[in-house]
Design an enzyme around this catalytic site. Sequence first.
Site, PDB file in Angstrom:
ATOM      1  N   GLY A 115       0.855  -1.363  -0.067  1.00 33.47           N
ATOM      2  CA  GLY A 115      -0.021   0.140  -0.109  1.00 33.47           C
ATOM      3  C   GLY A 115       0.746   1.154   0.050  1.00 33.47           C
ATOM      4  O   GLY A 115       0.525   2.212   0.446  1.00 33.47           O
ATOM      5  N   LYS A 162      -5.452  -8.755  -9.015  1.00 27.83           N
ATOM      6  CA  LYS A 162      -6.314  -9.390  -9.685  1.00 27.83           C
ATOM      7  C   LYS A 162      -6.554  -8.716 -11.032  1.00 27.83           C
ATOM      8  O   LYS A 162      -6.664  -7.466 -11.029  1.00 27.83           O
ATOM      9  CB  LYS A 162      -7.424  -9.535  -8.711  1.00 27.83           C
ATOM     10  CG  LYS A 162      -7.544 -10.512  -7.998  1.00 27.83           C
ATOM     11  CD  LYS A 162      -8.205 -11.948  -8.618  1.00 27.83           C
ATOM     12  CE  LYS A 162      -7.959 -13.328  -7.914  1.00 27.83           C
ATOM     13  NZ  LYS A 162      -8.400 -14.274  -8.603  1.00 27.83           N
ATOM     14  N   ILE A 163      -7.213  -9.494 -12.085  1.00 26.00           N
ATOM     15  CA  ILE A 163      -7.608  -8.954 -13.171  1.00 26.00           C
ATOM     16  C   ILE A 163      -9.100  -8.891 -13.133  1.00 26.00           C
ATOM     17  O   ILE A 163      -9.632  -9.804 -12.725  1.00 26.00           O
ATOM     18  CB  ILE A 163      -6.987  -9.654 -14.613  1.00 26.00           C
ATOM     19  CG1 ILE A 163      -5.695  -9.829 -14.549  1.00 26.00           C
ATOM     20  CG2 ILE A 163      -7.548  -9.044 -15.644  1.00 26.00           C
ATOM     21  CD1 ILE A 163      -5.113 -10.929 -15.704  1.00 26.00           C
ATOM     22  N   HIS A 184       1.879  -0.024 -13.119  1.00 22.97           N
ATOM     23  CA  HIS A 184       2.803  -1.127 -13.493  1.00 22.97           C
ATOM     24  C   HIS A 184       4.206  -0.908 -13.217  1.00 22.97           C
ATOM     25  O   HIS A 184       4.779   0.293 -13.795  1.00 22.97           O
ATOM     26  CB  HIS A 184       2.406  -1.649 -14.635  1.00 22.97           C
ATOM     27  CG  HIS A 184       3.084  -2.898 -14.883  1.00 22.97           C
ATOM     28  ND1 HIS A 184       2.741  -4.274 -14.221  1.00 22.97           N
ATOM     29  CD2 HIS A 184       4.106  -3.480 -15.642  1.00 22.97           C
ATOM     30  CE1 HIS A 184       3.364  -5.078 -14.862  1.00 22.97           C
ATOM     31  NE2 HIS A 184       4.346  -4.789 -15.426  1.00 22.97           N
TER      32      HIS A 184
END
Length: 187
Positions: free
Chosen positions: A15, A91-92, A109
């Site tokens: 986080g 997760k996608i 990313h």
Amino acid sequence: MVNKIKTCIFISGDGSNLESIIKNSREYNFPIKIELIISNNPNAKGIIFAKKYNIPFKFFSSQNQNNFERNCLFEIKKKKIKFLCLAGFMKILSQNFIKTFRYKIVNIHPSLLPKYKGLNTHKRVLKDKEKYSGCTVHFVNSKLDSGKIILQKKVLIYKNETEKSLKQRILKQEHKLYPQSIISIFK
Ligand code: GRF
């Protein structure tokens, strides 16, 4: 800013990007306000920031993707969320989720996309003896790390660079790039 965009952040891990967005969002002119944090990992370290900054938080298991997405959509709708940031969320999201939510979803990313989508980015970059790596903020579609790029930051790879050192240096850039990208979307 009076009418900040109600935002939800999805996390799975440390986080640190979440904290950087929270800090920025407390500036008067920052375009978003974080109204909800969702984690799919009950042990995510990032959960401490929800408590620290007093932001509503939910954990939903993502073992069953349909249930996870249904739970998220319910909460998101309840809180009138209009923008979603993925920050280390592992997760996608399905096409159905993206369509049902309707508003913008962004992700960060740790590579110069379209290169090195997916996991173990730094390891692969070093193995390929790349001169540069970096980070990318992009819109989310239902293909992994593939939506339209918003902003990128290039990072030079040093001699004797390790996965750990590269990760740390890129993460530092991520903490600036994500807020900058959010500003640029709503300008
Ligand atoms: C970051 O490197 C981000 O780019 C990737 O996962 C990492 C999450 O870090 N998607 P944190 O949870 O924000 O500290």
